[in-house]
Every structure is written in structure tokens, then in C-alpha cells.
Design an enzyme around this catalytic site. Structure first.
Site, PDB file in Angstrom:
ATOM      1  N   GLY A  90       0.837  -1.205   0.000  1.00 49.30           N
ATOM      2  CA  GLY A  90       0.000   0.000   0.000  1.00 49.30           C
ATOM      3  C   GLY A  90       0.866   1.247   0.000  1.00 49.30           C
ATOM      4  O   GLY A  90       2.107   1.168   0.079  1.00 49.30           O
ATOM      5  N   ASP A  91       0.218   2.391  -0.144  1.00 50.61           N
ATOM      6  CA  ASP A  91       0.906   3.693  -0.135  1.00 50.61           C
ATOM      7  C   ASP A  91       1.900   3.830  -1.285  1.00 50.61           C
ATOM      8  O   ASP A  91       2.917   4.514  -1.152  1.00 50.61           O
ATOM      9  CB  ASP A  91       1.628   3.935   1.203  1.00 50.61           C
ATOM     10  CG  ASP A  91       0.708   3.721   2.382  1.00 50.61           C
ATOM     11  OD1 ASP A  91      -0.408   4.257   2.345  1.00 50.61           O
ATOM     12  OD2 ASP A  91       1.107   3.010   3.322  1.00 50.61           O
ATOM     13  N   GLY A 143       1.248   5.275  -4.060  1.00 53.29           N
ATOM     14  CA  GLY A 143       0.937   6.479  -4.841  1.00 53.29           C
ATOM     15  C   GLY A 143      -0.197   6.236  -5.826  1.00 53.29           C
ATOM     16  O   GLY A 143      -0.243   6.837  -6.903  1.00 53.29           O
ATOM     17  N   LYS A 144      -1.126   5.373  -5.439  1.00 55.37           N
ATOM     18  CA  LYS A 144      -2.254   5.035  -6.329  1.00 55.37           C
ATOM     19  C   LYS A 144      -3.115   6.251  -6.625  1.00 55.37           C
ATOM     20  O   LYS A 144      -3.615   6.407  -7.735  1.00 55.37           O
ATOM     21  CB  LYS A 144      -3.144   3.957  -5.682  1.00 55.37           C
ATOM     22  CG  LYS A 144      -2.509   2.597  -5.617  1.00 55.37           C
ATOM     23  CD  LYS A 144      -3.441   1.578  -5.002  1.00 55.37           C
ATOM     24  CE  LYS A 144      -3.642   1.733  -3.510  1.00 55.37           C
ATOM     25  NZ  LYS A 144      -2.450   1.528  -2.672  1.00 55.37           N
ATOM     26  N   GLY A 199      -5.741   5.533   2.215  1.00 54.90           N
ATOM     27  CA  GLY A 199      -5.370   6.943   2.271  1.00 54.90           C
ATOM     28  C   GLY A 199      -4.869   7.363   0.912  1.00 54.90           C
ATOM     29  O   GLY A 199      -3.770   7.010   0.527  1.00 54.90           O
ATOM     30  N   HIS A 200      -5.692   8.050   0.159  1.00 53.23           N
ATOM     31  CA  HIS A 200      -5.292   8.464  -1.177  1.00 53.23           C
ATOM     32  C   HIS A 200      -5.111   9.973  -1.221  1.00 53.23           C
ATOM     33  O   HIS A 200      -6.044  10.724  -0.977  1.00 53.23           O
ATOM     34  CB  HIS A 200      -6.333   8.016  -2.215  1.00 53.23           C
ATOM     35  CG  HIS A 200      -6.387   6.526  -2.372  1.00 53.23           C
ATOM     36  ND1 HIS A 200      -7.331   5.873  -3.111  1.00 53.23           N
ATOM     37  CD2 HIS A 200      -5.561   5.559  -1.886  1.00 53.23           C
ATOM     38  CE1 HIS A 200      -7.102   4.565  -3.064  1.00 53.23           C
ATOM     39  NE2 HIS A 200      -6.049   4.358  -2.328  1.00 53.23           N
ATOM     40  N   THR A 201      -3.887  10.387  -1.491  1.00 58.79           N
ATOM     41  CA  THR A 201      -3.595  11.813  -1.540  1.00 58.79           C
ATOM     42  C   THR A 201      -3.511  12.256  -2.989  1.00 58.79           C
ATOM     43  O   THR A 201      -2.751  11.687  -3.775  1.00 58.79           O
ATOM     44  CB  THR A 201      -2.239  12.105  -0.843  1.00 58.79           C
ATOM     45  OG1 THR A 201      -2.294  11.537   0.464  1.00 58.79           O
ATOM     46  CG2 THR A 201      -1.968  13.596  -0.736  1.00 58.79           C
ATOM     47  N   ARG A 246     -22.503 -13.366   8.155  1.00 56.78           N
ATOM     48  CA  ARG A 246     -23.897 -13.221   7.709  1.00 56.78           C
ATOM     49  C   ARG A 246     -24.799 -12.520   8.715  1.00 56.78           C
ATOM     50  O   ARG A 246     -25.967 -12.849   8.864  1.00 56.78           O
ATOM     51  CB  ARG A 246     -24.486 -14.596   7.328  1.00 56.78           C
ATOM     52  CG  ARG A 246     -23.771 -15.179   6.139  1.00 56.78           C
ATOM     53  CD  ARG A 246     -24.081 -16.619   5.945  1.00 56.78           C
ATOM     54  NE  ARG A 246     -23.531 -17.425   7.023  1.00 56.78           N
ATOM     55  CZ  ARG A 246     -23.379 -18.738   6.947  1.00 56.78           C
ATOM     56  NH1 ARG A 246     -23.735 -19.389   5.885  1.00 56.78           N
ATOM     57  NH2 ARG A 246     -22.876 -19.402   7.959  1.00 56.78           N
ATOM     58  N   GLN A 251      -5.068  -0.259  -0.402  1.00 55.71           N
ATOM     59  CA  GLN A 251      -4.004  -1.063   0.228  1.00 55.71           C
ATOM     60  C   GLN A 251      -3.108  -1.662  -0.864  1.00 55.71           C
ATOM     61  O   GLN A 251      -2.961  -1.055  -1.904  1.00 55.71           O
ATOM     62  CB  GLN A 251      -4.580  -2.149   1.158  1.00 55.71           C
ATOM     63  CG  GLN A 251      -5.273  -1.598   2.404  1.00 55.71           C
ATOM     64  CD  GLN A 251      -6.711  -1.219   2.180  1.00 55.71           C
ATOM     65  OE1 GLN A 251      -7.467  -1.948   1.572  1.00 55.71           O
ATOM     66  NE2 GLN A 251      -7.116  -0.056   2.670  1.00 55.71           N
TER      67      GLN A 251
HETATM   68  P1  IMP Z   1      -6.807  -2.538   8.795  1.00 59.24           P
HETATM   69  O1  IMP Z   1      -7.018  -2.513   7.334  1.00 59.24           O
HETATM   70  O2  IMP Z   1      -7.152  -1.238   9.478  1.00 59.24           O
HETATM   71  O3  IMP Z   1      -7.460  -3.717   9.458  1.00 59.24           O
HETATM   72  O4  IMP Z   1      -5.236  -2.711   9.058  1.00 59.24           O
HETATM   73  C1  IMP Z   1      -4.562  -3.920   8.755  1.00 59.24           C
HETATM   74  C2  IMP Z   1      -3.172  -3.645   8.197  1.00 59.24           C
HETATM   75  O5  IMP Z   1      -3.286  -3.030   6.927  1.00 59.24           O
HETATM   76  C3  IMP Z   1      -2.318  -2.687   9.042  1.00 59.24           C
HETATM   77  O6  IMP Z   1      -0.970  -3.092   8.946  1.00 59.24           O
HETATM   78  C4  IMP Z   1      -2.502  -1.355   8.357  1.00 59.24           C
HETATM   79  O7  IMP Z   1      -1.432  -0.481   8.602  1.00 59.24           O
HETATM   80  C5  IMP Z   1      -2.560  -1.802   6.908  1.00 59.24           C
HETATM   81  N1  IMP Z   1      -3.290  -0.851   6.044  1.00 59.24           N
HETATM   82  C6  IMP Z   1      -4.613  -0.677   5.951  1.00 59.24           C
HETATM   83  N2  IMP Z   1      -4.909   0.260   5.034  1.00 59.24           N
HETATM   84  C7  IMP Z   1      -3.747   0.667   4.517  1.00 59.24           C
HETATM   85  C8  IMP Z   1      -3.395   1.601   3.483  1.00 59.24           C
HETATM   86  O8  IMP Z   1      -4.233   2.239   2.849  1.00 59.24           O
HETATM   87  N3  IMP Z   1      -2.059   1.733   3.241  1.00 59.24           N
HETATM   88  C9  IMP Z   1      -1.131   1.013   3.885  1.00 59.24           C
HETATM   89  N4  IMP Z   1      -1.403   0.134   4.837  1.00 59.24           N
HETATM   90  C10 IMP Z   1      -2.705  -0.045   5.148  1.00 59.24           C
END
Ligand code: IMP
Length: 428
Positions: free
Chosen positions: A12-13, A15-16, A40-42, A142, A222
Site C-alpha cells: 500500500g501507499d 501512490g495510487k 489513504g489516497h492523496t 452473515r 491497500q
Molecule cells: P486494517 O485494514 O485497518 O485492518 O489494518 C490492517 C493492516 O493493513 C495494518 O498493517 C494497516 O497499517 C494496513 N493498512 C490498511 N490500510 C492501509 C493503506 O491504505 N495503506 C497502507 N497500509 C494499510
């Protein structure tokens, strides 16, 4: 290709947001198909910075945006994000945004459970604390409340009873107060009239749009290594993040995803806990974190940083059926004298060319590196190969070779226009 699917090929992160923003110019509709407001998309457009967690990035461009059935939706968060964007001049009404009527809701009780579990756990996952995991648990169990239920008081009452029966003992075990069912019902009834105008059978709308020759852009959240099946389990998110999920999470079927564009950072980062073979604790790691501004959009946590891991990305290319990659943040490597790329792992005497599934094995891997010379010139803002130093071109070419996928797009700054376009995924 009529459709394009954008997914994160690492943790994840990558730069999508910038890429989806750029591609949404060429699309008719933008669809989220998994995850929730943990993303988190910036987007940087001119001097405006938009931070989105749940809304498809297409809304900023005024493109029809769909939150698909595979997404878990926190209705209060959705409204706050719509309001925030409204404050930045992006008006979002039901003509612009559609929420699948069969998507499941994230409730306050999911957030409570997520946070209480993390606080109590000896082995933390490092979740975003937004209730994502517990909401997906209720979905597959469910007993979840779905968007369409907001229009049906009887269904809401029955589901709240069911949820209370399930969550009561869990909450008591964690020292949380009992759920006030009447208060939850009142909160849901209060939010319902604001959410329901957006609710539609999204699968049907998408089917009609595709039949009318419209172009769909699927926006993954992600990354592949956070996929609940294929990632570094249990240090993963609770949804399938791979490209195949675009079909199930939107209802468009297996032909839906089209060209799969994997977003790949020119180095590696991860937030939260879990294995990370190429992680760096030295001054190079600090350089990547500082120059790359590696701070989580959602949680504000510092991201862990490390060298490019070609083994992971090669695996991701296979898992997602990646057609081409967008390599991002190459400019962050400017000024490093030498660069390392991980080409394999060692676990004791055993060599691995892929990430093994066992957690113990994943945690004990020692990376095998090859080293390349860096470059002292700046690549920031480059818009053609000619603008890049020879060593930067060599680095990119080596990555293509090692991962088995071509670079379609190369990002050289957060600005939308700072990109080398080798191939437009929509025209491939
Ligand atoms: P959750 O999605 O909040 O359950 O987090 C589970 C794992 O996914 C953790 O390690 C978070 O930091 C990671 N995670 C969730 N969303 C993102 C994202 O958008 N970018 C990077 N890591 C993420």
C-alpha cells in the site's frame, strides 16, 4: 482496453491516488471494490491537496464514482468526507456518487472492537483502528447491516438484536460497555435519509454502462501484500486486495478488470506490524522516509522504509495478472550513492525466489541483494526518458527485468503532470 484496474503491488501507499486521478480523465466511471476508509489516497491538483479515504478518487475530477459491494462503508465517515470535499469546492450528490445497496456497513461497535483488540493484543496487527476487520467478520458471518437495510426498520431491528447477541460477550471480555441497541437504531435511522439517495444496485448500473461502451477504472486500496489470502498473514487487511477482487467487489464479472496497472514504489514501505525483509534502520531508511514524506495519510504513523524488493513485486505481478506497472517516487532515490535491489532470500541454508507462506519463515528471511550505482542529478519533474540520468534508466530497466513486467508510467513528483508516459493503459 475498455477497463483499467489500478492496484498497489506492495504494502500500500505506492501512490495510487495520483495515478487514479490521472487515469480518471480517460475513464467514464471510477469504482472502489474493497477495503473501507482505511485507505489513504492523496491527490495533488495544482495547489490543492485532497485526502480521500473512502470516496473513489474520480470524484475530484467530477467523474461518476461507485463504492462497490466489496467495500465496507462507515456511513458517518462517508458523510464527513463528502462534507470535507464540499468545503474544497467539490460538490458530491447522487448524480456523482453511487453506493452499492448491498455493501455492508461499518458501525461504531466495529471500531470499538478493532481498537480494544489492538490495545489488548500481545501481538498487534497495527490496524488503522477504523473497524475494518470486525466489519468484514460480520459480513462473512452473515449478520452485517447492509446499505439497503437502512430503508427497512424491521430488518434493522432484527439485525441489531443479532449483532448484540454476537458482540455482547466479545465486548464484555474486553471490558467494553454493552451496546445500547435503541441508541444504535436511532443513529442509523438518523443517518439513513442522507445515505439512501446514493444507494443503487451498482452491479446493474455498471453492467449498463459497460454495455453502452463506457470505460471503467477500478481503484484498488491497500496493496497485494496486505491481501487477506496472499499477503503477510496475519499482518494484513481483512479484504482481498488483488485485482481479481475488482470483479467480485463490483459485480461486473471476471471480464471487468481489463488492463491491470500495478503501482510500484521505487523502494519499499509498510505501515503497521509484520515481516519486511528489506527494511532499513539506518540513514538510508531515514533518507527514504524524510525525502519521500513517508507518513501515513490515515493514521499519521511513520512508514517503515527499505530497499526495493523485486521478489515481492514479481510475486505481485503473478497474483494480480499485472499488465504493466506505474513506478512511483523515483526522485526520492536522487542523491543516494548506491542502490540495492533484493533479488532473493535466504533462510538459513535455504534459498527462496518467492515469499514463503509461513509467518516464521517470512520473519526470518535475509535478503540477497544486488547493488547498482546511484545518481547525483535530480529526476524530479522529469517528463521524458531523456530527462533521466543514465543510472536511473538502468535502475528502472533492471526492475522491469527482475519483476517480469514493463513500466507503463513513471512518476517523478507528486504533481499529476510529472510523469513519463510509456503506454496509456486505456489505449493498450
Ligand atoms: P486494517 O485494514 O485497518 O485492518 O489494518 C490492517 C493492516 O493493513 C495494518 O498493517 C494497516 O497499517 C494496513 N493498512 C490498511 N490500510 C492501509 C493503506 O491504505 N495503506 C497502507 N497500509 C494499510
Amino acid at each position: 482496453m475498455a477497463n483499467v484496474t489500478v492496484i498497489g503491488a506492495q504494502w500500500g501507499d505506492e501512490g495510487k491516488g495520483k495515478l487514479v486521478d490521472w487515469l480518471s480523465n480517460r475513464a467514464d466511471v471510477v469504482v472502489r471494490f474493497q477495503g473501507g476508509h482505511n485507505a489513504g489516497h492523496t491527490l495533488v491538483v495544482g495547489n490543492q491537496v485532497y485526502k480521500l479515504s473512502l470516496l473513489p478518487s474520480g470524484v475530484v475530477q467530477g467523474k461518476l464514482s461507485v463504492i462497490g459491494n466489496g467495500v465496507v462503508v462507515d456511513p458517518w465517515h462517508l458523510l464527513s468526507e463528502i462534507e470535507k470535499l464540499g468545503g474544497q469546492g467539490v460538490a458530491i450528490g447522487p448524480d456523482l456518487l453511487v453506493v452499492a445497496d448491498n455493501a455492508c456497513l461499518i458501525l461504531p461497535l466495529h471500531k470499538d472492537l478493532d481498537q480494544a483488540r489492538e490495545a489488548a493484543a500481545t501481538q498487534k496487527i497495527g490496524t488503522t483502528g477504523r473497524g475494518i476487520g470486525p466489519a468484514y467478520e460480520d459480513k462473512v458471518g452473515r449478520r452485517a447491516i447492509r446499505v439497503a437495510d437502512l430503508a427497512d426498520r424491521e430488518a434493522l431491528e432484527a439485525k441489531i438484536d443479532r449483532l448484540m447477541a454476537h458482540h455482547g460477550p466479545l465486548r464484555r471480555g474486553l471490558g467494553l460497555p454493552d451496546i445500547d441497541g435503541a441508541a444504535l437504531l436511532a443513529e442509523l435511522e438518523a443517518v439513513a435519509p442522507k445515505i439512501l439517495p446514493f444507494a443503487k444496485p451498482a452491479w446493474l448500473l455498471l453492467d449498463e454502462l459497460v454495455k453502452a461502451g463506457k470505460r471503467v477504472l477500478f481503484e484498488g486500496a491497500q496493496g497485494a501484500l496486505l491481501d487477506v489470502d496472499h499477503g503477510t498473514y496475519p499482518f494484513v487487511t481483512s479484504s482481498n486486495t488483488v485485482a481479481g477482487q475488482a470483479a467480485a467487489g463490483s459485480g461486473l464479472g471476471p471480464k471487468g478488470p481489463g488492463y491491470v496497472l500495478g503501482i510500484v514504489k521505487a523502494y519499499t514501505t509498510r505501515v503497521g506490524e509484520g515481516p519486511f525483509p528489506t527494511e532499513l534502520d539506518d540513514e538510508v531508511g531515514q533518507h527514504l522516509g524524510t525525502v519521500g514524506k513517508e507518513v501515513g495519510t490515515v493514521t499519521g504513523r511513520n512508514r517503515r522504509c527499505g530497499w526495493f524488493d523485486a521478489v515481492l513485486v514479481r510475486q505481485s505481478v503473478a497474483l494480480n495478472g499485472i499488465s504493466g506497472i506505474a513506478l512511483t517516487k523515483l526522485d526520492v532515490l536522487d542523491g543516494l550513492a548506491s542502490l540495492k535491489i533484493c533479488t532473493g532470500y535466504k533462510l538459513g541454508d535455504q534459498a527462496f525466489t518467492y515469499l514463503p507462506a509461513g509467518l516464521k519463515a517470512q520473519s526470518g528471511l535475509a535478503p540477497v541483494y544486488e547493488e547498482m550505482a546511484g545518481w547525483s542529478e535530480t529526476t524530479q519533474g522529469a517528463r521524458s526518458w531523456r530527462d533521466l540520468p543514465a543510472n536511473a534508466v538502468k535502475y528502472v530497466r533492471r526492475i522491469e527485468e527482475l519483476i517480469g513486467a514493463p513500466v507503463a508510467l513513471l512518476g517523478t513528483s507528486p504533481q499529476r503532470a510529472d510523469m513519463i508516459v510509456v503506454r496509456d493503459p486505456f489505449q493498450d
